[in-house]
Design a protein around this motif. Structure first.
Motif, PDB file in Angstrom:
ATOM      1  N   UNK A 154       0.843  -1.186   0.000  1.00 10.66           N
ATOM      2  CA  UNK A 154       0.000   0.000   0.000  1.00 10.66           C
ATOM      3  C   UNK A 154       0.888   1.250   0.000  1.00 10.66           C
ATOM      4  N   UNK A 155       0.591   2.187  -0.883  1.00 10.29           N
ATOM      5  CA  UNK A 155       1.354   3.426  -0.957  1.00 10.29           C
ATOM      6  C   UNK A 155       0.401   4.588  -0.705  1.00 10.29           C
ATOM      7  N   UNK A 156       0.657   5.307   0.382  1.00 11.15           N
ATOM      8  CA  UNK A 156      -0.233   6.396   0.799  1.00 11.15           C
ATOM      9  C   UNK A 156       0.405   7.732   0.445  1.00 11.15           C
ATOM     10  N   UNK A 157      -0.359   8.586  -0.211  1.00 15.67           N
ATOM     11  CA  UNK A 157       0.118   9.912  -0.609  1.00 15.67           C
ATOM     12  C   UNK A 157      -0.847  10.962  -0.062  1.00 15.67           C
ATOM     13  N   UNK A 158      -0.346  11.890   0.737  1.00 18.63           N
ATOM     14  CA  UNK A 158      -1.241  12.901   1.312  1.00 18.63           C
ATOM     15  C   UNK A 158      -1.934  13.769   0.276  1.00 18.63           C
ATOM     16  N   UNK A 159      -1.415  13.766  -0.947  1.00 17.61           N
ATOM     17  CA  UNK A 159      -2.038  14.562  -2.007  1.00 17.61           C
ATOM     18  C   UNK A 159      -3.199  13.837  -2.691  1.00 17.61           C
ATOM     19  N   UNK A 169      -8.310   7.275  -0.903  1.00 13.88           N
ATOM     20  CA  UNK A 169      -7.634   6.783  -2.107  1.00 13.88           C
ATOM     21  C   UNK A 169      -6.184   6.440  -1.744  1.00 13.88           C
ATOM     22  N   UNK A 170      -5.713   5.299  -2.208  1.00 16.81           N
ATOM     23  CA  UNK A 170      -4.308   4.924  -2.047  1.00 16.81           C
ATOM     24  C   UNK A 170      -3.862   4.146  -3.281  1.00 16.81           C
ATOM     25  N   UNK A 171      -2.561   3.984  -3.427  1.00 14.83           N
ATOM     26  CA  UNK A 171      -2.009   3.175  -4.525  1.00 14.83           C
ATOM     27  C   UNK A 171      -1.638   1.803  -3.977  1.00 14.83           C
ATOM     28  N   UNK A 172      -1.745   0.813  -4.832  1.00 18.00           N
ATOM     29  CA  UNK A 172      -1.446  -0.565  -4.428  1.00 18.00           C
ATOM     30  C   UNK A 172      -0.650  -1.220  -5.550  1.00 18.00           C
ATOM     31  N   UNK A 173       0.414  -1.942  -5.196  1.00 21.89           N
ATOM     32  CA  UNK A 173       1.182  -2.603  -6.247  1.00 21.89           C
ATOM     33  C   UNK A 173       2.400  -3.317  -5.704  1.00 21.89           C
ATOM     34  N   UNK A 174       3.390  -3.459  -6.567  1.00 24.49           N
ATOM     35  CA  UNK A 174       4.624  -4.170  -6.231  1.00 24.49           C
ATOM     36  C   UNK A 174       5.803  -3.427  -6.846  1.00 24.49           C
ATOM     37  N   UNK A 183      -6.583   2.760  -5.767  1.00 23.51           N
ATOM     38  CA  UNK A 183      -7.648   2.017  -5.093  1.00 23.51           C
ATOM     39  C   UNK A 183      -8.496   2.992  -4.268  1.00 23.51           C
ATOM     40  N   UNK A 184      -9.753   2.651  -4.136  1.00 24.81           N
ATOM     41  CA  UNK A 184     -10.662   3.477  -3.348  1.00 24.81           C
ATOM     42  C   UNK A 184     -11.399   2.609  -2.337  1.00 24.81           C
ATOM     43  N   UNK A 185     -11.469   3.094  -1.097  1.00 24.42           N
ATOM     44  CA  UNK A 185     -12.237   2.407  -0.065  1.00 24.42           C
ATOM     45  C   UNK A 185     -13.458   3.259   0.295  1.00 24.42           C
ATOM     46  N   UNK A 186     -14.468   2.635   0.896  1.00 27.23           N
ATOM     47  CA  UNK A 186     -15.663   3.387   1.280  1.00 27.23           C
ATOM     48  C   UNK A 186     -15.558   3.974   2.680  1.00 27.23           C
ATOM     49  N   UNK A 187     -14.423   3.727   3.342  1.00 30.74           N
ATOM     50  CA  UNK A 187     -14.170   4.306   4.661  1.00 30.74           C
ATOM     51  C   UNK A 187     -12.668   4.440   4.849  1.00 30.74           C
ATOM     52  N   UNK A 188     -12.217   5.271   5.775  1.00 32.40           N
ATOM     53  CA  UNK A 188     -10.770   5.471   5.965  1.00 32.40           C
ATOM     54  C   UNK A 188     -10.046   4.148   6.236  1.00 32.40           C
ATOM     55  N   UNK A 189      -8.880   3.982   5.605  1.00 33.88           N
ATOM     56  CA  UNK A 189      -8.097   2.763   5.810  1.00 33.88           C
ATOM     57  C   UNK A 189      -7.183   2.924   7.021  1.00 33.88           C
ATOM     58  N   UNK A 190      -6.776   1.794   7.591  1.00 33.15           N
ATOM     59  CA  UNK A 190      -6.025   1.809   8.846  1.00 33.15           C
ATOM     60  C   UNK A 190      -4.571   1.366   8.694  1.00 33.15           C
ATOM     61  N   UNK A 191      -4.172   0.985   7.501  1.00 34.91           N
ATOM     62  CA  UNK A 191      -2.796   0.530   7.328  1.00 34.91           C
ATOM     63  C   UNK A 191      -1.858   1.721   7.124  1.00 34.91           C
ATOM     64  N   UNK A 192      -0.540   1.431   7.224  1.00 34.33           N
ATOM     65  CA  UNK A 192       0.474   2.467   7.083  1.00 34.33           C
ATOM     66  C   UNK A 192       1.063   2.449   5.673  1.00 34.33           C
ATOM     67  N   UNK A 193       1.752   3.530   5.353  1.00 29.31           N
ATOM     68  CA  UNK A 193       2.433   3.610   4.064  1.00 29.31           C
ATOM     69  C   UNK A 193       3.483   2.510   3.957  1.00 29.31           C
TER      70      UNK A 193
END
Length: 312
Positions: A227-232, A237-242, A259-269
């Motif tokens: 999971x790749x989290x970008x404050x922008x 919304x977050x990016x997911x990949x390898x 990727x889009x979730x219907x609620x805030x995600x709890x994982x870290x960058x």
């Protein structure tokens, strides 16, 4: 002292090693201006003619016993002949740890490991001599299946290799010597209720989804990645990949989709997760094309997978 590249050619007797070596020697870009040493550890039906060796400025050395493949021998030869390139045609019946434990002369660096394999005997060897065959290709950068027929099960061969050596590139060569560049079937079932694939097939899915996002529209998928989290990014919304290695360790890049979730995600960058969701295509104005986009239905944190890189 500049590095002296060593091209290690492994494989069984009559697997096509000598034929392959001759082919690379016929490439002017490989031999021109070089002082090449060819170290041969076994003799098969195909031989090296002296005229051919003289024409390409190749010194040939035969080592008939694995005990003869030593640092002291190679170092003395290196000092006397000062090669600029080395091709080592290894004996497939010798244990590979001879190579793994071999101390090379100063400046010698293994540049590439290549394994020609006779496609007509591959399944038989995998059934009867599996451990010995795996020794031949477990560290290979390039595997060449030669003597393929129109009905050779390339996907099965490819999956057998990828399960052992995920980073290996493969070429399939027909009996007439031409490259069989017909595309392989996808190594996963796109029509299953939920698309799942082996970890080493992320790259195959990623490239296909970028090329043909429309055919994945509405498809459910389950996969592992970072999971790749970008404050922008917009909310949820977050990016997911390898991470992928395209040619060398200095050329690693992130292959991801939004990727889009219907609620805030709890994982870290940069956390490893397994996601489930539904794929859709999304038109990007500035690129003027569709891209795959995942609506996440579930996710969970996981441990980093054993072989985390994607290889091409």
């Amino acid at each position: 002292m500049r590095d002296i590249p060593v091209f290690l050619v492994t494989g069984f007797l009559e697997g096509g090693k000598t034929t392959f070596v001759k082919e690379i020697f016929n490439d002017p870009e490989f031999v021109e201006g070089e002082n090449i040493t060819l170290i041969v550890c076994e003799s098969g039906i195909e031989e090296y003619e002296q005229d051919f060796l003289n024409k390409n400025n190749i010194d040939i050395v035969y080592i008939n016993k694995k005990e003869g493949l030593t640092y002291s021998f190679l170092n003395q030869y290196n000092e006397e002949h000062k090669p600029s390139k080395v091709v080592l045609e290894y004996n497939g019946m010798w244990q590979y740890d001879v190579i793994e434990n071999l101390h090379m002369p100063k400046g010698w660096e293994i540049a590439q490991v290549i394994t020609p394999i006779d496609a007509s005997t591959f399944e038989s060897y995998m059934n009867n001599m599996k451990s010995l065959l795996i020794e031949q290709f477990k560290d290979s950068d390039l595997i060449i299946f030669n003597r393929c027929k129109d009905d050779t099960n390339k996907l099965k061969f490819r999956n057998s290799v990828k399960a052992i050596n995920a980073r290996a590139n493969m070429i399939f060569e027909l009996e007439n010597g031409e490259i069989d560049d017909r595309p392989l079937e996808l190594p996963f079932d796109i029509n299953s209720k939920v698309i799942e694939f082996k970890d080493y097939d992320f790259g195959a899915w990623y490239l296909d989804s970028l090329e043909s996002p429309a055919k994945y529209e509405g498809k459910s998928i389950k996969m592992k990645g970072i999971a790749s989290i970008n404050p922008n990014y917009p909310k949820n919304i977050f990016a997911f990949g390898r991470n992928a290695m395209t040619c060398c360790e200095d050329d690693i890049s992130f292959l991801g989709i939004l990727c889009q979730t219907n609620k805030p995600f709890k994982f870290k960058d940069k956390e490893w997760i397994e996601v489930e969701g539904v794929l859709h295509k999304k038109f990007i104005d500035y690129e003027q094309r569709d891209i795959p986009f995942l609506v996440v239905t579930d996710y969970r944190s996981i441990d980093k997978i054993e072989d985390e890189l994607v290889y091409f």
